[in-house]
Design a protein around this motif. Structure first.
Motif, PDB file in Angstrom:
ATOM      1  N   UNK A  69       0.838  -1.203   0.000  1.00 34.52           N
ATOM      2  CA  UNK A  69       0.000   0.000   0.000  1.00 34.52           C
ATOM      3  C   UNK A  69       0.870   1.249   0.000  1.00 34.52           C
ATOM      4  N   UNK A  70       1.959   1.198   0.751  1.00 34.22           N
ATOM      5  CA  UNK A  70       2.894   2.327   0.791  1.00 34.22           C
ATOM      6  C   UNK A  70       3.538   2.532  -0.578  1.00 34.22           C
ATOM      7  N   UNK A  71       3.969   1.425  -1.199  1.00 29.36           N
ATOM      8  CA  UNK A  71       4.671   1.512  -2.480  1.00 29.36           C
ATOM      9  C   UNK A  71       3.778   2.056  -3.586  1.00 29.36           C
ATOM     10  N   UNK A  72       2.486   1.849  -3.478  1.00 31.54           N
ATOM     11  CA  UNK A  72       1.547   2.322  -4.499  1.00 31.54           C
ATOM     12  C   UNK A  72       0.818   3.600  -4.086  1.00 31.54           C
ATOM     13  N   UNK A  73       1.237   4.181  -2.951  1.00 34.35           N
ATOM     14  CA  UNK A  73       0.625   5.426  -2.441  1.00 34.35           C
ATOM     15  C   UNK A  73      -0.878   5.289  -2.259  1.00 34.35           C
ATOM     16  N   UNK A  74      -1.320   4.095  -1.877  1.00 34.58           N
ATOM     17  CA  UNK A  74      -2.757   3.808  -1.814  1.00 34.58           C
ATOM     18  C   UNK A  74      -3.485   4.557  -0.709  1.00 34.58           C
TER      19      UNK A  74
END
Length: 201
Positions: A97-102
């Motif tokens: 979620x962090x890596x995709x700025x979700x």
């Protein structure tokens, strides 16, 4: 409609009660509030022997669903001045979620409990806020417009960082009326902020 997740961990039911109050506050604004809990890490037989509250009705949350909500209000009791490992373990799995700025731009907030008045309520909330900010979330607390956190006429939790309750040394004290009112206020406060952010895109 604004959607909020009240995500909690509760060993003995105090945070479970507060979570339901937070949800009621959010719902009072017209928001959709979902109450879920993180998985228990303690073996069942150990939890039962320790008199954990085993009959909590809230379903178990999945990390992948966090991005579905406009705001996430995290509730967890303090363990030595920080959140319990069950909650920490859950958020340690949010790397994708962090890596995709979700979660960027969503509202995050925290409430807690402790055994004593000075048992780490503020440090637990303040210590978890960096996790929300690492995800790019907008952090909301419990503003002083909730007048119930002021005054010294009775023992009560609550701070500008978030609602809280005091369980007592033996866990026998349940959330008081001012503490539940603070939880409801926080739920409504977060819902309104999330709704405004959602409407502006």
């Amino acid at each position: 409609m604004t959607r909020l997740l009240i995500l909690y961990y509760s060993s003995y039911g105090h945070i479970e009660t507060m979570a339901n109050a937070v949800a009621a506050g959010a719902i009072s604004t017209g928001a959709d509030a979902v109450v879920k809990r993180v998985p228990e890490l303690v073996p069942h037989e150990v939890a039962a022997a320790s008199h954990y509250k085993m009959d909590q009705s809230a379903p178990i949350a999945k990390v992948s669903e966090l991005a579905q909500y406009d705001g996430i209000i995290v509730g967890c009791g303090t363990r030595f001045g920080a959140v319990a490992s069950q909650m920490r373990n859950f958020w340690d799995q949010t790397g994708e979620l962090w890596a995709t700025a979700a979660l960027v731009g969503k509202v995050g907030s925290v409430f807690t409990s402790s055994g004593t008045q000075h048992g780490g309520q503020e440090s637990t909330i303040l210590g978890f806020i960096p996790t929300l900010m690492q995800h790019g979330m907008v952090v909301a607390g419990l503003p002083y417009t909730f007048e119930g956190q002021s005054g010294v006429g009775e023992v009560k939790g609550g701070s500008p960082y978030g609602a809280s309750t005091i369980a007592g040394d033996d866990g026998g004290r349940q959330p008081s009326l001012p503490e539940l009112e603070g939880a409801r206020f926080q739920g409504a406060h977060v819902a309104r902020i999330a709704g405004k952010l959602r409407s502006t895109g």
